[in-house]
Design a protein around this motif. Structure first.
Motif, PDB file in Angstrom:
ATOM      1  N   VAL A 294       0.834  -1.205   0.000  1.00 33.27           N
ATOM      2  CA  VAL A 294       0.000   0.000   0.000  1.00 33.27           C
ATOM      3  C   VAL A 294       0.868   1.254   0.000  1.00 33.27           C
ATOM      4  O   VAL A 294       0.651   2.190  -0.798  1.00 33.27           O
ATOM      5  CB  VAL A 294      -0.946  -0.011   1.221  1.00 33.27           C
ATOM      6  N   CYS A 295       1.873   1.302   0.866  1.00 32.07           N
ATOM      7  CA  CYS A 295       2.721   2.499   0.970  1.00 32.07           C
ATOM      8  C   CYS A 295       3.503   2.748  -0.314  1.00 32.07           C
ATOM      9  O   CYS A 295       3.571   3.887  -0.804  1.00 32.07           O
ATOM     10  CB  CYS A 295       3.676   2.352   2.153  1.00 32.07           C
ATOM     11  N   ASP A 296       4.099   1.698  -0.870  1.00 26.34           N
ATOM     12  CA  ASP A 296       4.869   1.872  -2.107  1.00 26.34           C
ATOM     13  C   ASP A 296       3.966   2.270  -3.271  1.00 26.34           C
ATOM     14  O   ASP A 296       4.336   3.125  -4.084  1.00 26.34           O
ATOM     15  CB  ASP A 296       5.612   0.575  -2.446  1.00 26.34           C
TER      16      ASP A 296
ATOM     17  N   LEU B 204      13.701   6.037  -5.590  1.00 24.51           N
ATOM     18  CA  LEU B 204      14.689   5.539  -4.630  1.00 24.51           C
ATOM     19  C   LEU B 204      14.376   6.033  -3.221  1.00 24.51           C
ATOM     20  O   LEU B 204      14.472   5.264  -2.248  1.00 24.51           O
ATOM     21  CB  LEU B 204      16.089   5.997  -5.060  1.00 24.51           C
ATOM     22  N   ALA B 205      13.973   7.304  -3.113  1.00 23.33           N
ATOM     23  CA  ALA B 205      13.630   7.849  -1.797  1.00 23.33           C
ATOM     24  C   ALA B 205      12.427   7.135  -1.202  1.00 23.33           C
ATOM     25  O   ALA B 205      12.392   6.857   0.018  1.00 23.33           O
ATOM     26  CB  ALA B 205      13.364   9.348  -1.910  1.00 23.33           C
ATOM     27  N   ILE B 206      11.431   6.823  -2.027  1.00 26.10           N
ATOM     28  CA  ILE B 206      10.239   6.128  -1.532  1.00 26.10           C
ATOM     29  C   ILE B 206      10.585   4.718  -1.069  1.00 26.10           C
ATOM     30  O   ILE B 206      10.161   4.268   0.004  1.00 26.10           O
ATOM     31  CB  ILE B 206       9.153   6.096  -2.620  1.00 26.10           C
ATOM     32  N   VAL B 207      11.382   4.003  -1.867  1.00 25.33           N
ATOM     33  CA  VAL B 207      11.763   2.631  -1.493  1.00 25.33           C
ATOM     34  C   VAL B 207      12.527   2.624  -0.173  1.00 25.33           C
ATOM     35  O   VAL B 207      12.220   1.841   0.741  1.00 25.33           O
ATOM     36  CB  VAL B 207      12.601   1.989  -2.620  1.00 25.33           C
ATOM     37  N   LEU B 208      13.512   3.519  -0.058  1.00 24.89           N
ATOM     38  CA  LEU B 208      14.293   3.578   1.181  1.00 24.89           C
ATOM     39  C   LEU B 208      13.444   4.064   2.345  1.00 24.89           C
ATOM     40  O   LEU B 208      13.563   3.558   3.479  1.00 24.89           O
ATOM     41  CB  LEU B 208      15.501   4.503   0.989  1.00 24.89           C
TER      42      LEU B 208
ATOM     43  N   VAL C 139      10.115   3.757   2.767  1.00 24.20           N
ATOM     44  CA  VAL C 139       9.188   2.707   3.187  1.00 24.20           C
ATOM     45  C   VAL C 139       9.921   1.628   3.977  1.00 24.20           C
ATOM     46  O   VAL C 139       9.409   1.104   4.978  1.00 24.20           O
ATOM     47  CB  VAL C 139       8.468   2.100   1.961  1.00 24.20           C
ATOM     48  N   GLN C 140      11.149   1.305   3.555  1.00 22.15           N
ATOM     49  CA  GLN C 140      11.914   0.296   4.300  1.00 22.15           C
ATOM     50  C   GLN C 140      12.311   0.795   5.676  1.00 22.15           C
ATOM     51  O   GLN C 140      12.348   0.024   6.640  1.00 22.15           O
ATOM     52  CB  GLN C 140      13.156  -0.104   3.495  1.00 22.15           C
ATOM     53  N   MET C 141      12.608   2.093   5.808  1.00 26.05           N
ATOM     54  CA  MET C 141      12.902   2.652   7.131  1.00 26.05           C
ATOM     55  C   MET C 141      11.674   2.579   8.028  1.00 26.05           C
ATOM     56  O   MET C 141      11.764   2.223   9.207  1.00 26.05           O
ATOM     57  CB  MET C 141      13.386   4.101   6.993  1.00 26.05           C
TER      58      MET C 141
END
Length: 350
Positions: free
Chosen positions: A219-221, A274-278, A280-282
């Protein structure tokens, strides 16, 4: 010790052909296994409804209606959206590859002034590999679609039988469990029942927590990719959610593909992806994992990573997905036998 047990059992399963034998049985009796897994997953919900004075048959029917409703909503809304975005992505794939070729060409043009290295031939090899990969991918698409459609239709009957079997097993789940326990000698029934309960509890916690976190990542990604204008945001969000089932390294596998497509669109889209992927992982590592997984099986990260390496070596991607539940199961079994037979007991000195 847990990793040692997992490694030994994995080698035995692989060398003796047990895994292949199990897959053959699973393919024949797949409706039974599908029904059992559904009943196992839905049993806690039906049990809670039963505690609220709702008969088990009625609770099972209500739960199944809710499950079918979710499946219908998924098929009705999400599948067509994913299909449209996948079609759009395939239409724009040549353009994306052309943008990637431009980026590669610019990079090698800047490196061309260096002496002693034939960057021109290296550039031709890289561009030739990209072109060949694109042509091979575009050529294989019809065959992939045909195989996918054939697999879906051949699986519909199996899934339908599995749903029916699952409903009957869900209604009589406790009775089935009791019949299996009664097949054992009387002196071992209590311990076997306790072991089965502990295994079911720990594996359920691991599976439920993992799927819930993967759903949140999806959902977030998807929302993040949509707002930055990445092509096929739901498709790449779903890919990130699926690969998130693989602990630690999985999220970056799906995210890397989205980032590459983002850079093919534009540098800004690539950096935002890239900012979204990193990001969301944080959020997953610092918020979702502590909250959602706080009640799941406690396993050390090193234990999980080593287990991933073992299962990936023997069983590939599927093994990586099943690694954590399998390690959780091995931990419960090891703890049971350690307490039962007082293994590694050390007498207190004093």
């Amino acid at each position: 010790m847990i990793i040692g047990i997992v490694l030994i059992l994995t080698i035995i399963v692989r060398e003796w052909g047990i895994f292949k034998f199990f897959l053959n049985i699973l393919s024949v009796l797949s409706p039974f296994f599908i029904g059992f897994i559904l009943a196992w997953i839905l049993n806690p919900l039906v049990t809670k409804l039963e505690k609220k004075k709702i008969p088990r048959v009625a609770g099972s029917m209500l739960t199944y209606v809710f499950l079918i409703l979710i499946i219908v909503i998924f098929i009705r809304f999400l599948i067509p959206t994913i299909y449209e975005q996948l079609q759009m992505l395939l239409e724009n794939l040549p353009v994306l590859f052309a943008e990637i070729e431009k980026v590669v060409d610019n990079i090698f043009s800047k490196l061309g002034h260096m002496e002693g290295v034939d960057f021109e031939s290296i550039k031709e090899q890289v561009l030739g590999t990209l072109t060949g990969s694109l042509n091979e991918f575009m050529t294989s698409i019809p065959d992939v679609i045909v195989r996918l459609v054939r697999t879906i239709f051949s699986s519909l009957i199996t899934i339908s039988f599995g749903l029916v079997i699952g409903l009957y097993m869900l209604i009589d789940f406790d009775s089935i469990n009791g019949h299996l326990i009664n097949m054992l000698p009387k002196k071992n029934r209590f311990e076997a029942s306790l072991l089965i309960t502990n295994i079911s509890t720990e594996v359920r916690k691991s599976v439920n927590g993992t799927f819930l976190v993967a759903l949140m990542v999806f959902v977030c990604d998807s929302l993040g990719f949509f707002f930055i204008g990445l092509q096929a945001p739901i498709l790449f969000g779903l890919l990130c959610g699926i690969t998130d089932l693989i602990p630690y390294i999985g999220p970056y596998i799906g995210g890397a593909i989205a980032v590459m497509v983002g850079f093919a669109q534009s540098p800004l889209t690539g950096f935002l992806s890239l900012a979204i992927v990193l990001g969301v992982q944080m959020i997953e590592n610092n918020v979702l994992q502590p909250i959602v997984m706080s009640k799941t099986t406690k396993l050390h990260p090193v234990t999980i990573i080593v287990g991933l390496l073992i299962f990936q070596h023997f069983f590939g991607v599927l093994g990586m997905i099943l690694a954590t539940p399998s390690i959780a199961l091995a931990k419960v079994v090891w703890k049971f036998f350690k307490e039962k037979y007082n293994l590694f007991y050390e007498e207190e000195i004093g």
